[in-house]
Motif scaffolding. Sequence first.
Motif, PDB file in Angstrom:
ATOM      1  N   PRO A  63       0.800  -1.230   0.000  1.00  0.00           N
ATOM      2  CA  PRO A  63       0.000   0.000   0.000  1.00  0.00           C
ATOM      3  C   PRO A  63       0.831   1.278   0.000  1.00  0.00           C
ATOM      4  O   PRO A  63       0.440   2.262  -0.611  1.00  0.00           O
ATOM      5  CB  PRO A  63      -0.824  -0.103   1.291  1.00  0.00           C
ATOM      6  CG  PRO A  63      -0.851  -1.540   1.630  1.00  0.00           C
ATOM      7  CD  PRO A  63       0.450  -2.095   1.120  1.00  0.00           C
ATOM      8  N   ASP A  64       1.980   1.258   0.675  1.00  0.00           N
ATOM      9  CA  ASP A  64       2.798   2.471   0.718  1.00  0.00           C
ATOM     10  C   ASP A  64       3.872   2.499  -0.372  1.00  0.00           C
ATOM     11  O   ASP A  64       4.638   3.442  -0.464  1.00  0.00           O
ATOM     12  CB  ASP A  64       3.419   2.664   2.106  1.00  0.00           C
ATOM     13  CG  ASP A  64       4.485   1.641   2.453  1.00  0.00           C
ATOM     14  OD1 ASP A  64       4.784   0.752   1.616  1.00  0.00           O
ATOM     15  OD2 ASP A  64       5.040   1.725   3.559  1.00  0.00           O
ATOM     16  N   GLY A  65       3.953   1.446  -1.187  1.00  0.00           N
ATOM     17  CA  GLY A  65       4.907   1.396  -2.300  1.00  0.00           C
ATOM     18  C   GLY A  65       6.321   1.015  -1.923  1.00  0.00           C
ATOM     19  O   GLY A  65       7.165   0.833  -2.781  1.00  0.00           O
ATOM     20  N   SER A  66       6.604   0.844  -0.613  1.00  0.00           N
ATOM     21  CA  SER A  66       7.976   0.575  -0.185  1.00  0.00           C
ATOM     22  C   SER A  66       8.451  -0.836  -0.527  1.00  0.00           C
ATOM     23  O   SER A  66       9.646  -1.093  -0.521  1.00  0.00           O
ATOM     24  CB  SER A  66       8.109   0.812   1.317  1.00  0.00           C
ATOM     25  OG  SER A  66       7.332  -0.131   2.037  1.00  0.00           O
ATOM     26  N   ALA A  67       7.519  -1.746  -0.808  1.00  0.00           N
ATOM     27  CA  ALA A  67       7.897  -3.137  -1.117  1.00  0.00           C
ATOM     28  C   ALA A  67       7.211  -3.603  -2.402  1.00  0.00           C
ATOM     29  O   ALA A  67       6.872  -4.769  -2.549  1.00  0.00           O
ATOM     30  CB  ALA A  67       7.519  -4.038   0.049  1.00  0.00           C
ATOM     31  N   SER A  68       7.035  -2.691  -3.339  1.00  0.00           N
ATOM     32  CA  SER A  68       6.283  -3.005  -4.556  1.00  0.00           C
ATOM     33  C   SER A  68       6.972  -4.036  -5.448  1.00  0.00           C
ATOM     34  O   SER A  68       6.328  -4.633  -6.308  1.00  0.00           O
ATOM     35  CB  SER A  68       5.988  -1.730  -5.347  1.00  0.00           C
ATOM     36  OG  SER A  68       7.198  -1.084  -5.688  1.00  0.00           O
ATOM     37  N   ALA A  69       8.262  -4.281  -5.249  1.00  0.00           N
ATOM     38  CA  ALA A  69       8.970  -5.278  -6.062  1.00  0.00           C
ATOM     39  C   ALA A  69       8.655  -6.707  -5.623  1.00  0.00           C
ATOM     40  O   ALA A  69       8.940  -7.649  -6.355  1.00  0.00           O
ATOM     41  CB  ALA A  69      10.478  -5.048  -5.983  1.00  0.00           C
ATOM     42  N   LEU A  70       8.042  -6.878  -4.434  1.00  0.00           N
ATOM     43  CA  LEU A  70       7.763  -8.209  -3.895  1.00  0.00           C
ATOM     44  C   LEU A  70       6.333  -8.601  -4.244  1.00  0.00           C
ATOM     45  O   LEU A  70       5.381  -8.008  -3.757  1.00  0.00           O
ATOM     46  CB  LEU A  70       7.958  -8.216  -2.376  1.00  0.00           C
ATOM     47  CG  LEU A  70       9.300  -7.677  -1.874  1.00  0.00           C
ATOM     48  CD1 LEU A  70       9.327  -7.673  -0.350  1.00  0.00           C
ATOM     49  CD2 LEU A  70      10.447  -8.466  -2.447  1.00  0.00           C
ATOM     50  N   ARG A  71       6.182  -9.613  -5.086  1.00  0.00           N
ATOM     51  CA  ARG A  71       4.861 -10.030  -5.549  1.00  0.00           C
ATOM     52  C   ARG A  71       4.393 -11.326  -4.893  1.00  0.00           C
ATOM     53  O   ARG A  71       3.217 -11.527  -4.671  1.00  0.00           O
ATOM     54  CB  ARG A  71       4.892 -10.201  -7.072  1.00  0.00           C
ATOM     55  CG  ARG A  71       3.617 -10.665  -7.671  1.00  0.00           C
ATOM     56  CD  ARG A  71       2.547  -9.594  -7.535  1.00  0.00           C
ATOM     57  NE  ARG A  71       1.339 -10.066  -8.185  1.00  0.00           N
ATOM     58  CZ  ARG A  71       0.140 -10.016  -7.655  1.00  0.00           C
ATOM     59  NH1 ARG A  71      -0.033  -9.486  -6.478  1.00  0.00           N
ATOM     60  NH2 ARG A  71      -0.903 -10.463  -8.291  1.00  0.00           N
ATOM     61  N   SER A  72       5.334 -12.238  -4.589  1.00  0.00           N
ATOM     62  CA  SER A  72       4.979 -13.515  -3.968  1.00  0.00           C
ATOM     63  C   SER A  72       6.197 -14.040  -3.216  1.00  0.00           C
ATOM     64  O   SER A  72       7.291 -13.478  -3.323  1.00  0.00           O
ATOM     65  CB  SER A  72       4.510 -14.525  -5.020  1.00  0.00           C
ATOM     66  OG  SER A  72       5.542 -14.815  -5.933  1.00  0.00           O
ATOM     67  N   GLY A  73       6.000 -15.134  -2.468  1.00  0.00           N
ATOM     68  CA  GLY A  73       7.116 -15.685  -1.713  1.00  0.00           C
ATOM     69  C   GLY A  73       6.886 -17.139  -1.352  1.00  0.00           C
ATOM     70  O   GLY A  73       5.759 -17.635  -1.368  1.00  0.00           O
ATOM     71  N   TRP A  74       7.979 -17.800  -1.038  1.00  0.00           N
ATOM     72  CA  TRP A  74       7.970 -19.200  -0.600  1.00  0.00           C
ATOM     73  C   TRP A  74       8.619 -19.220   0.773  1.00  0.00           C
ATOM     74  O   TRP A  74       9.783 -18.832   0.934  1.00  0.00           O
ATOM     75  CB  TRP A  74       8.746 -20.067  -1.579  1.00  0.00           C
ATOM     76  CG  TRP A  74       8.785 -21.509  -1.192  1.00  0.00           C
ATOM     77  CD1 TRP A  74       9.831 -22.173  -0.599  1.00  0.00           C
ATOM     78  CD2 TRP A  74       7.748 -22.479  -1.356  1.00  0.00           C
ATOM     79  NE1 TRP A  74       9.496 -23.485  -0.393  1.00  0.00           N
ATOM     80  CE2 TRP A  74       8.220 -23.714  -0.848  1.00  0.00           C
ATOM     81  CE3 TRP A  74       6.466 -22.424  -1.884  1.00  0.00           C
ATOM     82  CZ2 TRP A  74       7.460 -24.868  -0.853  1.00  0.00           C
ATOM     83  CZ3 TRP A  74       5.703 -23.578  -1.886  1.00  0.00           C
ATOM     84  CH2 TRP A  74       6.210 -24.779  -1.384  1.00  0.00           C
ATOM     85  N   VAL A  75       7.873 -19.648   1.786  1.00  0.00           N
ATOM     86  CA  VAL A  75       8.328 -19.632   3.171  1.00  0.00           C
ATOM     87  C   VAL A  75       8.694 -21.040   3.613  1.00  0.00           C
ATOM     88  O   VAL A  75       7.915 -21.979   3.434  1.00  0.00           O
ATOM     89  CB  VAL A  75       7.222 -19.086   4.107  1.00  0.00           C
ATOM     90  CG1 VAL A  75       7.720 -19.042   5.548  1.00  0.00           C
ATOM     91  CG2 VAL A  75       6.735 -17.721   3.651  1.00  0.00           C
ATOM     92  N   SER A  76       9.882 -21.196   4.199  1.00  0.00           N
ATOM     93  CA  SER A  76      10.289 -22.435   4.867  1.00  0.00           C
ATOM     94  C   SER A  76      10.287 -22.126   6.351  1.00  0.00           C
ATOM     95  O   SER A  76      10.970 -21.200   6.804  1.00  0.00           O
ATOM     96  CB  SER A  76      11.684 -22.871   4.422  1.00  0.00           C
ATOM     97  OG  SER A  76      11.678 -23.161   3.048  1.00  0.00           O
TER      98      SER A  76
END
Length: 173
Positions: A63-76
């Motif tokens: 929402p604030d644009g600070s992490a706009s490059a992160l679209r998805s993730g895989w968590v271990s």
Amino acid sequence: MDLGWIIVMAVAAGAPPAAPPAALTCAVATPPGRPLAFTPPAGLTPRAVTVRGNLQLTGCVSPDGSASALRSGWVSLRATADASCTSAGRVRARASVIWFGWDGRPVGTSTISGGGGSLATHRPADSLLTGTVTYGPLKGRRASGGLTPGAGLVSCATQGLSRLSGTGTMTFG
């Protein structure tokens, strides 16, 4: 006096400002056919349990644009806790997140550390999604989330909880 005027007066009188928006909010789910594993199974009374597994983060929005490059993730994920069907205490968790961008390529890795707290709820798995990003993208941000299990409390109480599949939301703020 109308409601609009009361709101203006409250703001003018120094009402606390609204909380800043989260840096990133994602849908979270256990991968199909790969639930989180509880060893030994959680039951009616708390006992030392180890939880291992993976989670998928999808549809991430900044929402604030600070992490706009992160679209998805895989968590271990790996955690230990005194867990039961309705609570989790003495939680010590560590998770690694591989982040993917809009093009599906890896864009970074974060480490999340959590623990110490306790949670009494019908969804103790939520405590596994709580911590602080200690390395990588979103470093210093608080991670929190909720995971709604597919099986209910009665099933856990009668059969124990050795596997958990679910969906929910995870926020980094």
